[in-house]
Motif scaffolding. Structure first.
Motif, mmCIF file in Angstrom:
data_model
loop_
_atom_site.group_PDB
_atom_site.id
_atom_site.type_symbol
_atom_site.label_atom_id
_atom_site.label_comp_id
_atom_site.label_asym_id
_atom_site.label_seq_id
_atom_site.Cartn_x
_atom_site.Cartn_y
_atom_site.Cartn_z
ATOM 1 N N SER A 199 6.528 -4.241 -5.289
ATOM 2 C CA SER A 199 6.286 -5.650 -4.964
ATOM 3 C C SER A 199 6.181 -6.509 -6.218
ATOM 4 N N ASN A 200 6.513 -5.922 -7.377
ATOM 5 C CA ASN A 200 6.457 -6.652 -8.652
ATOM 6 C C ASN A 200 5.098 -7.268 -8.946
ATOM 7 N N ILE A 201 4.040 -6.577 -8.585
ATOM 8 C CA ILE A 201 2.706 -7.112 -8.875
ATOM 9 C C ILE A 201 2.359 -6.778 -10.325
ATOM 10 N N PRO A 202 2.010 -7.792 -11.113
ATOM 11 C CA PRO A 202 1.645 -7.501 -12.514
ATOM 12 C C PRO A 202 0.240 -6.907 -12.581
ATOM 13 N N ARG A 236 0.816 -1.222 0.000
ATOM 14 C CA ARG A 236 0.000 0.000 0.000
ATOM 15 C C ARG A 236 0.848 1.270 0.000
ATOM 16 N N CYS A 237 1.856 1.293 -0.845
ATOM 17 C CA CYS A 237 2.718 2.470 -0.890
ATOM 18 C C CYS A 237 2.078 3.603 -1.678
ATOM 19 N N GLY A 238 1.168 3.248 -2.616
ATOM 20 C CA GLY A 238 0.481 4.290 -3.381
ATOM 21 C C GLY A 238 1.248 4.779 -4.593
ATOM 22 N N ASP A 239 2.388 4.155 -4.910
ATOM 23 C CA ASP A 239 3.139 4.568 -6.100
ATOM 24 C C ASP A 239 2.316 4.407 -7.369
#
Lengths: 184, 513
Positions: B416-419, B367-370
């Protein structure tokens, strides 16, 4: 005094009658609404694999508590989850007493073997088979729901189920964990 | 006349890698051994083949006709023999096969009889749109939306601004830049033709500020009638919605189209095709394609549509092997393909070859919001991700998933490398599949109910017929009785008469006697 008593009892009687009438009507209309809602979540194949004669009877059985929500193989996970959401129940996997979920198929008549007995035409719940007595029959792919009801009706066993080819436009992206990720 | 530029939210600045190809002139790719033309190279309804196997076709001859309004015809890219019409692998993320017309070139490259339109300004805009449609022009920028549909919308509504998009914002891709440098005249003239077809009040050609050669080339041909604008280089500045925002400050409404705010946008390559279509009657049969990445000599090629990708790669000194992978399109929005035998189609702008890298493991969202900060549409990718991951598709729609342009900025910055984009593509296609499922159920239900009704009426008919026949038989009984009595009466009457006559007859006899 007597007049008041009579009037009072009459009023009570009427109000109770009205109340009970309203309640039962409400209850029925609520039931019908739920049945409608559940029916709309079912695939309408009318295949009877849920052990009920059609989608509507199955929806009725669910509302009356006679059937569980996980008995519809063509609807599969999607229907179960949708009905569970609707009724506020927990989603579950398909019942073991029922056939496994299958990929959507359509019926195909081997037109050389068909003897034109019109039995499958009568079995099809959505009028997806055309033909005339002693003439070849064929399945209209667009209308076939893959219910398999025509298969047992055929005396020469010339109907088979073939998997539906997914059109390019109907292709669905897989959920991640596969290799579609791109990096610079 | 300097246009005031605005800004769009989010976006990213990349190293563009354009220097690899943007200074090298494009070359004409030689005739391949086989031309594979998918009947659907655009968004919309596939076209329908009108040629047969074994037929000889000429270059530019229509081989498949449009099937409906949102559809365009397809033309042979060279002369030769149709050797097959069947399913072949096409450019598609799911490695699908679809109907293709395969042509074996005869080497003569002989043109079909095509006719130019002389003075386009005297032609009715609708006629011009028809020419554009019949030449099979789809948006060549990447999406492939049939050009005539956008132009027609332009005639129905009033068009304030026509924007010709030369902003090639994805890294590596230079095919539009090269086209502008080499065929600036085509682009500018095509722009004027499109402008006439939509009757636009203003007209802008936009390029990025890191394309000085393209800007120079265009400014030689441009007059006061067209504005030439440089926009700041930032991904995804070339997206339709982003470019509109940059140039006009207006935002395309959610779920709406550019035309709803009076704007029509076309790609520079589309403009060049319009020029060819109008001045020569030439359909879309070739395009510029950037071949780049880990290939021997990265460059742009002018390729006939239907040329296998393998041929183009080999022309640039690359032999396909397992250490590399082929990406169709740019690194941000392109699709990974495994089969190099698929053909170049109208929307293929780039073939990028890079080394296979291990896919970084997907970690939990922190949940960094980037992702929100870089989203050019100002969506909430993180919320969309939660709902897409849990298959809560209704909720993804509440978060406007269909406004996502799949630019890939969120996936790129995710620590987090989430696609993320793949989750969104998954959710979008699942929603569409659910709609189809419901439509199918609805259709089946209607047919089932109609059948029930038919059976009931048939039975009712049977019963009523039966009843009728019973009534008829019963009435006929009474009739027969009537008849019997009638006959009886008649018989008794005649007998009576006869006996009377007999009684009377003796009298004359007697008289005679």
């Amino acid at each position: 005094m007597i007049v008041i008593l009579i009037l009072g009892s009459l009023f009570l009687f009427i109000s109770i009658r009205l109340n009970s009438n309203e309640k039962s009507e409400n209850y029925n209309s609520l039931n019908v609404q739920t049945i409608d809602a559940i029916e709309n979540l079912l695939p309408q194949t009318q295949c009877g694999k849920c052990h009920y004669p059609g989608c509507r009877p199955y929806a009725e059985a669910i509302v009356l508590g006679k059937a569980d929500i996980n008995q519809c193989p063509p609807g599969g996970e999607y229907s179960i989850r949708a009905i569970a959401n609707l009724l506020g129940k927990d989603s579950k996997s398909l019942s073991n007493d029922i056939e496994n979920e299958v990929n959507q198929c359509v019926a195909l008549i081997d037109e050389d073997s068909c003897i034109g007995c019109v039995k499958c035409i009568k079995a099809c719940p959505v009028d997806a088979i055309i033909g005339a007595p002693k003439f070849m029959h064929t399945v209209i792919k667009k209308h076939c729901t893959g219910c398999e009801l025509c298969i047992p009706s055929c005396p020469v066993d010339c109907i088979s189920m073939v998997p539906l080819r997914i059109k390019t436009r109907e292709w669905v992206w897989s959920k991640p964990n596969s290799d579609h990720k791109l990096t610079l | 006349m300097n246009r005031e530029l605005h800004d769009f939210p989010g976006g990213l600045k990349f190293k563009t890698y354009k220097e690899m190809t943007d200074t090298i002139p494009a070359i004409q790719h030689p005739l391949p051994n086989k031309i594979i033309l998918p009947v659907r190279q655009h968004i919309g309804i596939p076209s329908v083949p009108i040629v047969k196997i074994g037929e000889h076709v000429l270059k530019g001859q229509m081989i498949a006709d449009a099937d409906g309004y949102v559809s365009i015809p397809l033309h042979a890219s060279t002369s030769g023999k149709v050797i097959d019409i069947d399913d072949y692998a096409v450019p598609h993320a799911g490695e699908h096969e679809a109907t293709c017309i395969v042509i074996e070139p005869d080497g003569e490259d002989k043109w079909f009889d095509i006719h130019p339109t002389d003075d386009y300004l005297s032609v009715d805009p609708k006629k011009l749109q028809e020419i554009i449609r019949s030449c099979g022009i789809a948006g060549l920028g990447g999406a492939g939306f049939p050009a005539h549909v956008k132009l027609h919308e332009g005639v129905v509504n009033t068009v304030d601004t026509l924007i010709i998009n030369g902003v090639e914002c994805e890294p590596f891709i230079t095919c539009d830049g090269r086209l502008i440098q080499e065929k600036a005249h085509y682009v500018v003239s095509g722009t004027r033709m499109i402008r006439h077809a939509v009757q636009a009040k203003n007209c802008v050609i936009a390029v990025e500020d890191d394309m000085p050669e393209a800007y120079e080339a265009l400014s030689k041909w441009i007059d006061d009638d067209i504005e030439l604008v440089k926009v700041p280089t930032r991904y995804p500045a070339g997206g339709e919605k982003q470019l509109i925002q940059t140039l006009t400050g207006k935002e395309v409404p959610s779920g709406g189209l550019a035309i709803h705010i009076g704007i029509v946008m076309q790609n520079v390559a589309t403009a060049a095709s319009v020029y060819r279509a109008v001045t020569r009657g030439e359909p879309v049969i070739s395009r510029y394609v950037t071949i780049t990445g880990d290939v021997g000599t990265p460059r742009n090629l002018q390729v006939l549509l239907g040329t296998p990708i393998r041929d183009c790669l080999e022309a640039c000194g690359y032999q396909h092997n397992d250490n590399h992978r082929i990406i169709l399109g740019g690194p941000m929005m392109g699709i990974h393909i495994r089969n190099p035998d698929i053909p170049i189609i109208k929307t293929t702008n780039c073939i990028l070859v890079n080394q296979v890298k291990p896919i970084p493991e997907e970690m939990p969202c922190i949940r960094c919001g980037d992702c929100f900060n870089v989203c050019p549409i100002k969506l909430l990718p993180q919320e969309l991700y939660w709902h897409a991951k849990t298959d809560n598709f209704a909720e993804t729609q509440n978060y406007h998933i269909f406004d996502c342009i799949e630019c890939g900025c969120c996936s790129y910055v995710c620590p987090s490398n989430i696609p993320l984009v793949q989750y969104f593509r998954y959710a979008k296609t699942q929603i569409a599949a659910e709609e189809r499922r419901l439509d199918g159920a609805d259709h089946a239900k209607k047919r089932f109910l109609m059948r029930q009704e038919r059976i009931l009426t048939e039975e009712a008919d049977k019963i009523s017929k039966l009843e009728k026949s019973q009534i008829i038989s019963s009435t006929s009984n009474t009739k027969t009785e009537d008849k019997k009595s009638y006959i009886k009466e008649a018989v008794t009457r005649t007998r009576k008469k006869r006996s009377e006559i007999k009684q009377l007859q003796p009298d004359p006899d007697k008289n005679n006697d």
